[in-house]
Design an enzyme around this catalytic site. Structure first.
Site, PDB file in Angstrom:
ATOM      1  N   THR A 186      48.321  47.991  37.342  1.00 43.66           N
ATOM      2  CA  THR A 186      49.621  47.322  37.450  1.00 43.66           C
ATOM      3  C   THR A 186      50.499  47.991  38.507  1.00 43.66           C
ATOM      4  O   THR A 186      51.249  47.309  39.213  1.00 43.66           O
ATOM      5  CB  THR A 186      50.356  47.288  36.093  1.00 43.66           C
ATOM      6  OG1 THR A 186      50.692  48.615  35.692  1.00 43.66           O
ATOM      7  CG2 THR A 186      49.481  46.641  35.024  1.00 43.66           C
ATOM      8  N   ASP A 187      50.414  49.304  38.631  1.00 41.45           N
ATOM      9  CA  ASP A 187      51.135  49.994  39.703  1.00 41.45           C
ATOM     10  C   ASP A 187      50.634  49.545  41.065  1.00 41.45           C
ATOM     11  O   ASP A 187      51.416  49.266  41.978  1.00 41.45           O
ATOM     12  CB  ASP A 187      50.946  51.510  39.574  1.00 41.45           C
ATOM     13  CG  ASP A 187      51.916  52.152  38.612  1.00 41.45           C
ATOM     14  OD1 ASP A 187      53.131  52.021  38.817  1.00 41.45           O
ATOM     15  OD2 ASP A 187      51.461  52.794  37.651  1.00 41.45           O
ATOM     16  N   LEU A 188      49.311  49.504  41.210  1.00 40.36           N
ATOM     17  CA  LEU A 188      48.736  49.217  42.514  1.00 40.36           C
ATOM     18  C   LEU A 188      49.014  47.786  42.961  1.00 40.36           C
ATOM     19  O   LEU A 188      49.371  47.543  44.121  1.00 40.36           O
ATOM     20  CB  LEU A 188      47.229  49.477  42.488  1.00 40.36           C
ATOM     21  CG  LEU A 188      46.842  50.950  42.301  1.00 40.36           C
ATOM     22  CD1 LEU A 188      45.334  51.088  42.115  1.00 40.36           C
ATOM     23  CD2 LEU A 188      47.300  51.785  43.496  1.00 40.36           C
ATOM     24  N   GLY A 191      52.528  47.578  44.130  1.00 39.14           N
ATOM     25  CA  GLY A 191      52.694  48.169  45.453  1.00 39.14           C
ATOM     26  C   GLY A 191      52.179  47.272  46.561  1.00 39.14           C
ATOM     27  O   GLY A 191      52.818  47.122  47.615  1.00 39.14           O
TER      28      GLY A 191
END
Length: 416
Positions: A186-188, A191
């Site tokens: 989810t972070d990637l 980003g």
């Protein structure tokens, strides 16, 4: 006779200035992609410890006092950046950041919604200083709503947005439970999407002359990342369930044990299934009433696996790989990380590069996956904490030596 000299290729974002106020992963990943394309990315870190990511994982040794850790997590997300250590909780530090913003093109931050307003570093304050600024705010839940001020973590977001409900072994089987991905998906994905929005805003600025605000929410990006699973629910209201390693719309398409390891076999259509049956020495399976079409195989998956699992388990992976590849059946062994980087195709693609780190070591890092024919990526090692403080104050803020020393004496900045 005159000759035409072709200039060397430039980087896509040469001349662009990016101020990276973000920490950990989603924001730094966005800023790293911009740095890969040639932007001058200056990472603003807190004096003393720096980005929290420096504390996560194993660290590059030896460490130097006052320079923070250089962890594998930090190294993976901060190549092609410079680091300046500023305490913007102090009024002089916040003013210094505003000075850097004046000639900046992009600002990336991932503080909780509203946090930077108390320092005068929010969008409304900074667009008054620099109307051409593209301001990208990465948050967990967006700028408004009942969850806006909540902190966000990848594990929590994977659970909340439905990802974990579709990952893991199905109910009624050994080990049945929701499962997160090992990488912080989810972070990637946030980003990546934030970087796309930044590039779009820069193109629009070239038309209008104005910057804009980007509300990059992990919640939004992660729900969108469910793609066809979410779209299927929207169409018919059926809630997707965990399928383990099986493809819910094709069979056989899953993980199979061999005599010495594991194979992924993905015979996703009828033609490939015929080839698989021939390679397994069981051509009659291709015409069996339960297995003749993909739809029938999906319904009869348990019976199908009962036929092919003992065949695959009878021989080692090295026996099956060339046979199945020759039969044009999509397959691969499940590589461990050492096997990944030893793979001949991965070696050919040069997925690692070596860079000179400020610690004096030459270290391997992952290369950028941006492959552009006329805009190759150059590589600078992820910075040590405050490695470029004086350099940036001179180049971006145009401060004279006395002004710089005053900032150091007041504890507003640290580093070299």
């Amino acid at each position: 006779m005159s000759t035409t000299v072709t200039p060397p290729p430039g980087r896509a974002l040469d001349g662009l200035r990016v101020l990276d106020l973000s920490r950990v992963l989603a924001g730094p990943w966005c800023a790293q992609l911009l740095g890969d394309m040639g932007a001058d990315v200056v990472k603003v870190e807190s004096p003393g410890r720096g980005d929290d990511a420096r504390e996560l994982g194993v660290a590059l040794e030896p460490q130097q006092p006052g320079q923070g850790r250089d962890s594998n997590f930090f190294l993976a997300c901060n190549r092609n950046k410079r680091s300046i250590a500023i305490d913007f909780a102090k009024p002089a530090g916040a003013e210094l950041v505003r000075t850097l913003v004046r000639d900046c093109d992009v600002l990336v931050e991932n503080f909780k919604a509203g946090t930077l307003r108390r320092y005068g570093l929010d969008w409304d304050s900074l667009k008054a200083i620099n109307p051409r600024l593209v301001y990208c705010s990465v948050t967990g839940f967006g700028q408004d709503g009942p969850y806006a001020t909540r902190p966000a973590y990848d594990f929590v977001m994977q659970a909340m947005t439905g990802m974990m409900s579709t990952c893991g072994m199905p109910d009624g089987t050994p080990g049945a439970a929701p499962m997160r991905t090992a990488i912080p998906a989810t972070d990637l994905v946030t980003g990546y999407q934030a970087s796309v929005a930044v590039l779009g805003a820069l193109i629009q600025r070239g038309i209008t002359g104005r910057g804009q605000f980007i509300d990059a929410a992990m919640l939004d990006a992660s729900i969108g990342f469910n793609v066809h699973l979410a779209q299927g629910f929207l169409l018919n209201g059926a809630v997707p369930t965990r399928q383990g390693n099986n493809n819910p719309i094709a069979a056989p398409s899953g993980v199979f044990k061999t005599a010495n390891g594991w194979l992924v076999v993905a015979a996703g259509n009828d033609r490939q299934f015929v080839h698989l049956c021939n390679a397994l020495g069981r051509p009659e399976l291709a015409t069996h009433p339960l297995f003749a079409t993909n739809g029938q195989r999906v319904i009869s998956r348990v019976a199908l696996h009962a036929e092919i699992e003992p065949l695959l388990a009878a021989h080692p992976t090295e026996h099956w790989l060339p046979l199945l590849e020759a039969a044009q059946v999509p397959t691969t062994r499940i590589n461990t990380m050492d096997q990944v980087f030893d793979d001949p195709q991965v070696r050919l693609r040069k997925m690692t590069v070596e860079v000179d780190h400020a610690s004096g070591q030459r270290i391997p890092i992952l290369r950028s996956t941006l492959n552009m024919s006329d805009s190759p990526v150059d590589y600078r090692a992820p910075p040590q904490l405050g490695q470029h403080t004086r350099e940036v104050l001179n180049q971006w803020a145009a401060l004279d030596p006395a002004q710089v020393e005053a900032l150091y004496t007041a504890g507003v900045v640290e580093g070299r």
